[in-house]
Scaffold this motif. Structure first.
Motif, PDB file in Angstrom:
ATOM      1  N   PHE A  52       0.558  -1.086  -0.163  1.00  0.00           N
ATOM      2  CA  PHE A  52       0.007  -0.025  -0.038  1.00  0.00           C
ATOM      3  C   PHE A  52       0.662   1.205   0.035  1.00  0.00           C
ATOM      4  O   PHE A  52       0.492   2.377   0.195  1.00  0.00           O
ATOM      5  N   ARG A  53       2.223   1.045  -0.273  1.00  0.00           N
ATOM      6  CA  ARG A  53       3.041   2.349  -0.449  1.00  0.00           C
ATOM      7  C   ARG A  53       2.576   3.636  -1.144  1.00  0.00           C
ATOM      8  O   ARG A  53       2.804   4.543  -0.764  1.00  0.00           O
ATOM      9  N   THR A  54       2.210   3.325  -2.496  1.00  0.00           N
ATOM     10  CA  THR A  54       1.782   4.362  -3.179  1.00  0.00           C
ATOM     11  C   THR A  54       0.312   4.037  -3.670  1.00  0.00           C
ATOM     12  O   THR A  54      -0.082   2.734  -3.851  1.00  0.00           O
ATOM     13  N   PRO A  55      -0.398   4.967  -4.148  1.00  0.00           N
ATOM     14  CA  PRO A  55      -1.646   4.494  -4.769  1.00  0.00           C
ATOM     15  C   PRO A  55      -1.529   3.525  -5.939  1.00  0.00           C
ATOM     16  O   PRO A  55      -2.568   2.653  -6.056  1.00  0.00           O
ATOM     17  N   GLU A  56      -0.783   3.828  -6.694  1.00  0.00           N
ATOM     18  CA  GLU A  56      -0.433   2.874  -8.038  1.00  0.00           C
ATOM     19  C   GLU A  56      -0.278   1.436  -7.407  1.00  0.00           C
ATOM     20  O   GLU A  56      -0.724   0.556  -7.838  1.00  0.00           O
ATOM     21  N   ASP A  57       0.532   1.212  -6.421  1.00  0.00           N
ATOM     22  CA  ASP A  57       0.791   0.054  -5.744  1.00  0.00           C
ATOM     23  C   ASP A  57      -0.267  -0.768  -5.200  1.00  0.00           C
ATOM     24  O   ASP A  57      -0.674  -1.788  -5.547  1.00  0.00           O
ATOM     25  N   THR A  58      -1.229   0.092  -4.657  1.00  0.00           N
ATOM     26  CA  THR A  58      -2.530  -0.294  -3.881  1.00  0.00           C
ATOM     27  C   THR A  58      -3.441  -0.763  -5.058  1.00  0.00           C
ATOM     28  O   THR A  58      -3.916  -2.099  -5.029  1.00  0.00           O
ATOM     29  N   LEU A  59      -3.410  -0.206  -6.121  1.00  0.00           N
ATOM     30  CA  LEU A  59      -4.493  -0.594  -7.166  1.00  0.00           C
ATOM     31  C   LEU A  59      -4.003  -1.731  -8.041  1.00  0.00           C
ATOM     32  O   LEU A  59      -4.825  -2.481  -8.246  1.00  0.00           O
ATOM     33  N   LEU A  60      -2.633  -1.624  -8.224  1.00  0.00           N
ATOM     34  CA  LEU A  60      -2.239  -2.725  -9.161  1.00  0.00           C
ATOM     35  C   LEU A  60      -2.134  -3.971  -8.286  1.00  0.00           C
ATOM     36  O   LEU A  60      -2.400  -5.045  -9.087  1.00  0.00           O
ATOM     37  N   ASN A  61      -1.997  -3.965  -7.132  1.00  0.00           N
ATOM     38  CA  ASN A  61      -1.818  -5.120  -6.333  1.00  0.00           C
ATOM     39  C   ASN A  61      -3.296  -5.596  -6.071  1.00  0.00           C
ATOM     40  O   ASN A  61      -3.744  -6.670  -6.199  1.00  0.00           O
ATOM     41  N   TYR A  62      -4.235  -4.769  -5.944  1.00  0.00           N
ATOM     42  CA  TYR A  62      -5.724  -5.136  -5.703  1.00  0.00           C
ATOM     43  C   TYR A  62      -6.132  -5.701  -6.870  1.00  0.00           C
ATOM     44  O   TYR A  62      -6.815  -6.810  -6.815  1.00  0.00           O
ATOM     45  N   PHE A  63      -5.921  -5.443  -8.089  1.00  0.00           N
ATOM     46  CA  PHE A  63      -6.746  -5.880  -9.314  1.00  0.00           C
ATOM     47  C   PHE A  63      -5.724  -7.008  -9.597  1.00  0.00           C
ATOM     48  O   PHE A  63      -6.232  -8.202 -10.495  1.00  0.00           O
ATOM     49  N   SER A  64      -4.425  -7.060  -8.912  1.00  0.00           N
ATOM     50  CA  SER A  64      -3.547  -8.579  -9.347  1.00  0.00           C
ATOM     51  C   SER A  64      -4.213  -9.452  -8.859  1.00  0.00           C
ATOM     52  O   SER A  64      -4.413 -10.842  -9.122  1.00  0.00           O
ATOM     53  N   ILE A  65      -4.535  -9.216  -7.528  1.00  0.00           N
ATOM     54  CA  ILE A  65      -5.281 -10.395  -6.487  1.00  0.00           C
ATOM     55  C   ILE A  65      -6.659 -10.934  -7.243  1.00  0.00           C
ATOM     56  O   ILE A  65      -6.689 -11.951  -7.129  1.00  0.00           O
ATOM     57  N   LEU A  66      -7.484  -9.856  -7.637  1.00  0.00           N
ATOM     58  CA  LEU A  66      -8.650 -10.177  -8.289  1.00  0.00           C
ATOM     59  C   LEU A  66      -8.394 -10.909  -9.632  1.00  0.00           C
ATOM     60  O   LEU A  66      -9.530 -11.329 -10.244  1.00  0.00           O
ATOM     61  N   ARG A  67      -7.492 -10.944 -10.276  1.00  0.00           N
ATOM     62  CA  ARG A  67      -7.259 -11.391 -11.644  1.00  0.00           C
ATOM     63  C   ARG A  67      -7.987 -13.021 -11.622  1.00  0.00           C
ATOM     64  O   ARG A  67      -8.757 -12.959 -12.867  1.00  0.00           O
ATOM     65  N   GLU A  68      -7.437 -13.771 -10.829  1.00  0.00           N
ATOM     66  CA  GLU A  68      -8.130 -15.200 -10.904  1.00  0.00           C
ATOM     67  C   GLU A  68      -8.994 -15.343 -10.003  1.00  0.00           C
ATOM     68  O   GLU A  68      -9.470 -16.844  -9.710  1.00  0.00           O
ATOM     69  N   ALA A  69      -9.876 -14.312  -9.573  1.00  0.00           N
ATOM     70  CA  ALA A  69     -11.053 -14.719  -8.350  1.00  0.00           C
ATOM     71  C   ALA A  69     -12.323 -15.162  -9.362  1.00  0.00           C
ATOM     72  O   ALA A  69     -12.430 -14.469 -10.497  1.00  0.00           O
ATOM     73  N   GLU A  70     -13.005 -16.016  -8.795  1.00  0.00           N
ATOM     74  CA  GLU A  70     -14.308 -16.550  -9.667  1.00  0.00           C
ATOM     75  C   GLU A  70     -15.756 -16.500  -8.714  1.00  0.00           C
ATOM     76  O   GLU A  70     -15.544 -17.031  -7.583  1.00  0.00           O
ATOM     77  N   ASN A  71     -16.458 -16.062  -9.371  1.00  0.00           N
ATOM     78  CA  ASN A  71     -17.862 -16.132  -8.735  1.00  0.00           C
ATOM     79  C   ASN A  71     -18.882 -16.456  -9.564  1.00  0.00           C
ATOM     80  O   ASN A  71     -19.931 -15.915  -9.951  1.00  0.00           O
ATOM     81  N   LEU A  72     -18.528 -17.367 -10.363  1.00  0.00           N
ATOM     82  CA  LEU A  72     -19.472 -18.048 -11.664  1.00  0.00           C
ATOM     83  C   LEU A  72     -20.596 -18.790 -11.171  1.00  0.00           C
ATOM     84  O   LEU A  72     -21.618 -19.141 -11.835  1.00  0.00           O
ATOM     85  N   GLY A  73     -20.575 -19.470  -9.885  1.00  0.00           N
ATOM     86  CA  GLY A  73     -21.729 -20.127  -9.161  1.00  0.00           C
ATOM     87  C   GLY A  73     -21.477 -21.629  -9.890  1.00  0.00           C
ATOM     88  O   GLY A  73     -22.355 -22.584  -9.900  1.00  0.00           O
ATOM     89  N   GLY A  74     -20.090 -22.220 -10.172  1.00  0.00           N
ATOM     90  CA  GLY A  74     -19.700 -23.431 -10.510  1.00  0.00           C
ATOM     91  C   GLY A  74     -19.498 -23.619 -11.964  1.00  0.00           C
ATOM     92  O   GLY A  74     -20.390 -23.203 -12.754  1.00  0.00           O
TER      93      GLY A  74
END
Length: 279
Positions: A52-74
């Motif tokens: 969370f050091r810079t705003p850019e770090d926060t956002l790039l890390n946030y979206f990187s974590i969500l890259r392979e997140a799945e909520n399709l229902g199976g």
């Protein structure tokens, strides 16, 4: 001539139907990273402050974590990406105040139908009132429950950040889904140049002379000389569906610097324009 016009229109409209070819920006974490947080609820996850050091770090890390997140229902093929594991991690990128307004269950439900996320645009937006503000656009692979086929979806929005003791956290995030059929078939309000001419010219009677658009990648810089003697500068960003979204407005009088403004034509000019048109 009619055939030529039809060909020109067809060519112009292709920009609304073609998917994005921009590279993904959210590529910071690999698959083994998620095993550190497997099965942990959001309130038992502690993230390193350097994320969370810079705003850019926060956002790039946030979206990187969500890259392979799945909520399709199976899916019949088995696990997709990192399944549900990324969501509790990503929730910790929200500020304390934002978490009070948006519960984890509500946050999780906001990703319904999404199986993969690619961040394709991210940049700082000048905003004198709301502090740190960024624009983003993302490409998602989505699906309907009960159907095997998936499709690409595109959305964009604005993100505000605040500084807490851990670093920069997300204090608000808006999301607008992109439409691929209205733009090629309806209206002028998807095109930046037309928007400026109609809203600030016809409605507000503010344009004396408009200058050629300056294009920089997916940015449009539109300048005009105002009827009040000032120079005006409008910044638009072009989305994947071809629509232009206004990012910022600036005005400069002689011997002055550019100052950010916020003219709202629908509120300040449209009613007056309609009255004049009816009279």
């Amino acid at each position: 001539m009619q055939k030529q016009n039809q060909m020109d229109i067809s060519t112009i409209h292709q920009k609304y139907f073609r998917p994005s070819c921009l590279r993904a920006l959210n590529l910071r974490f690999g698959g083994e990273f998620y095993s550190l947080f497997s099965e942990k609820p959001h309130d038992q996850i502690h993230l390193p402050p350097e994320w969370f050091r810079t705003p850019e770090d926060t956002l790039l890390n946030y979206f990187s974590i969500l890259r392979e997140a799945e909520n399709l229902g199976g899916r019949s093929c088995g696990t997709v990406g990192q399944a549900r594991t990324p969501f509790p991690i990503a929730y910790n990128f929200l500020s304390r105040e934002y978490q009070k307004k948006l519960s984890f269950d509500e946050y999780f439900d906001s990703f319904a139908g999404i199986g993969h996320t690619s961040l394709i645009k991210l940049f700082y937006v000048p905003d004198g009132k709301n502090g740190l503000k960024f624009f983003y656009e993302m490409e998602t692979i989505e699906g309907f429950k009960g159907k095997r086929a998936e499709y690409f979806g595109y959305s964009y929005g604005f993100i505000n950040l605040v500084y807490e003791k851990e670093g920069f956290k997300i204090s608000y995030l808006s999301k607008f889904e992109e439409d691929f059929l209205c733009a090629p078939y309806h209206g002028w309000d998807h095109d930046g140049e037309a928007v400026v001419e109609v809203k600030y010219g016809e409605w507000c009677k503010l344009i004396q002379q408009i200058y050629p658009t300056v294009r920089e990648g997916y940015f449009k810089h539109i300048y005009f000389k105002g009827t009040d003697g000032a120079d005006y500068w409008f910044i638009y960003v072009t989305l994947t569906n071809g629509t232009d979204v206004e990012i910022a407005q600036f005005r400069k009088f002689i011997n002055e610097e550019w100052k950010q403004i916020n003219i709202k034509p629908e509120e300040e000019c449209l009613t007056r324009f309609e009255r004049v048109k009816e009279s």
